[in-house]
Write a protein that holds these residues in place. Structure first.
Motif, PDB file in Angstrom:
ATOM      1  N   ASP A  48       9.440  -7.454  17.521  1.00 25.17           N
ATOM      2  CA  ASP A  48      10.675  -7.471  18.299  1.00 25.17           C
ATOM      3  C   ASP A  48      10.315  -7.350  19.779  1.00 25.17           C
ATOM      4  O   ASP A  48       9.126  -7.318  20.150  1.00 25.17           O
ATOM      5  N   LEU A  49      11.303  -7.284  20.632  1.00 29.92           N
ATOM      6  CA  LEU A  49      11.039  -7.275  22.073  1.00 29.92           C
ATOM      7  C   LEU A  49      10.504  -5.934  22.576  1.00 29.92           C
ATOM      8  O   LEU A  49      10.098  -5.832  23.733  1.00 29.92           O
ATOM      9  N   GLU A  50      10.491  -4.929  21.716  1.00 30.12           N
ATOM     10  CA  GLU A  50       9.850  -3.670  22.061  1.00 30.12           C
ATOM     11  C   GLU A  50       8.448  -3.589  21.470  1.00 30.12           C
ATOM     12  O   GLU A  50       7.842  -2.528  21.423  1.00 30.12           O
ATOM     13  N   THR A  96       7.829 -11.278  26.878  1.00 26.11           N
ATOM     14  CA  THR A  96       9.205 -10.835  26.629  1.00 26.11           C
ATOM     15  C   THR A  96      10.104 -11.107  27.826  1.00 26.11           C
ATOM     16  O   THR A  96      11.309 -11.333  27.664  1.00 26.11           O
ATOM     17  N   ALA A 125       5.908 -16.594  22.449  1.00 24.43           N
ATOM     18  CA  ALA A 125       7.316 -16.235  22.595  1.00 24.43           C
ATOM     19  C   ALA A 125       8.167 -17.189  21.774  1.00 24.43           C
ATOM     20  O   ALA A 125       8.065 -18.410  21.909  1.00 24.43           O
ATOM     21  N   THR A 135      11.913 -13.090  19.560  1.00 17.76           N
ATOM     22  CA  THR A 135      10.830 -12.402  18.869  1.00 17.76           C
ATOM     23  C   THR A 135       9.499 -12.901  19.420  1.00 17.76           C
ATOM     24  O   THR A 135       9.437 -13.893  20.150  1.00 17.76           O
ATOM     25  N   ILE A 136       8.429 -12.210  19.052  1.00 10.50           N
ATOM     26  CA  ILE A 136       7.075 -12.591  19.441  1.00 10.50           C
ATOM     27  C   ILE A 136       6.253 -12.817  18.178  1.00 10.50           C
ATOM     28  O   ILE A 136       6.199 -11.946  17.299  1.00 10.50           O
TER      29      ILE A 136
END
Length: 235
Positions: A48-50, A96, A125, A135-136
């Protein structure tokens, strides 16, 4: 962020697919996606982006010596040696933020049973239908090694301050004469300490000494002149 469940088998359910794919694909294409993810022959994970792991295939969990349950939700940087965490985290931040579409970088990673391994990590990305990064995708390619993963010996104080300074000088290409003048030692004293370092790291020459140091995460990656990380040096 969405908390994705784990199936009874310990694997992330194949229903856990990026939303944009669920919207656009039939059940058949979702099955194809999951099959490629599991059978690609590449260590793969979605973040996720974190930078938390949403899903990871079997090869990823096996390479890092973990189970699916304790991979899910972990920050990807937790799988890296401290010597490269900062550098790789910055690469992910650029993904991100939408500054870069992808990156590929050499890593020192934490494997099974307190070992480290070298490899290449690629981050991609993945954008949603609105064009924003959702998402990554992470791909990890371990470097082939005849000796296998190296044990993490750096968790104890491995070098004296003099050994650390000599190791840094050798890594920077300094000669015995230069090191002797810099450290107020005789040439014989420098050679004595270099020989001691060769025995300690079980290598036969100076280039191998530096390569072994980098493979163990002794040096901070991307820093010049080279510096031995403080946690490896006794006070």
């Amino acid at each position: 962020m969405v908390d994705y469940p784990v199936s009874n088998t310990g694997l992330v359910s194949k229903e856990i697919i990026p939303t944009q794919l669920q919207d656009r694909c039939t059940e058949q294409y979702r099955d194809i996606y999951w099959s490629l993810f599991e059978q690609s022959g590449i260590c793969m994970a979605n973040l996720d982006l974190e930078l938390r792991v949403l899903e990871a295939n079997r090869l990823f969990t096996q390479q890092f010596g973990r189970t699916s349950n304790n991979v899910h939700g972990q920050n990807i940087c937790d799988f890296l040696h401290p010597s490269v965490q900062g550098k790789v985290k910055n690469e992910f931040i650029r993904l991100t933020d939408g500054q870069n579409p992808r990156f590929a970088d050499q890593i020192v990673a934490m494997g099974a049973k307190d070992s480290v391994f070298l490899g290449e990590m690629t981050g991609i990305a993945v954008r949603g239908s609105a064009g924003r990064v959702g998402t990554i995708m992470v791909l990890v390619k371990p470097e082939a090694s005849e000796t296998g993963p190296q044990m993490v010996v750096g968790r104890r104080k491995l070098f004296s301050p003099v050994h650390a300074r000599i190791l840094e000088g050798v890594a920077a290409g300094e000669s015995t004469v230069q090191l002797a003048a810099k450290l107020f030692l005789s040439r014989g004293g420098v050679e004595y300490h270099v020989t001691s370092l060769l025995r300690k790291l079980k290598v036969t020459n100076r280039p191998a000494l530096i390569s072994k140091g980098y493979s163990m995460g002794v040096f901070a990656v991307g820093q010049w002149p080279p510096r031995v990380r403080p946690e490896y040096v006794s006070s």
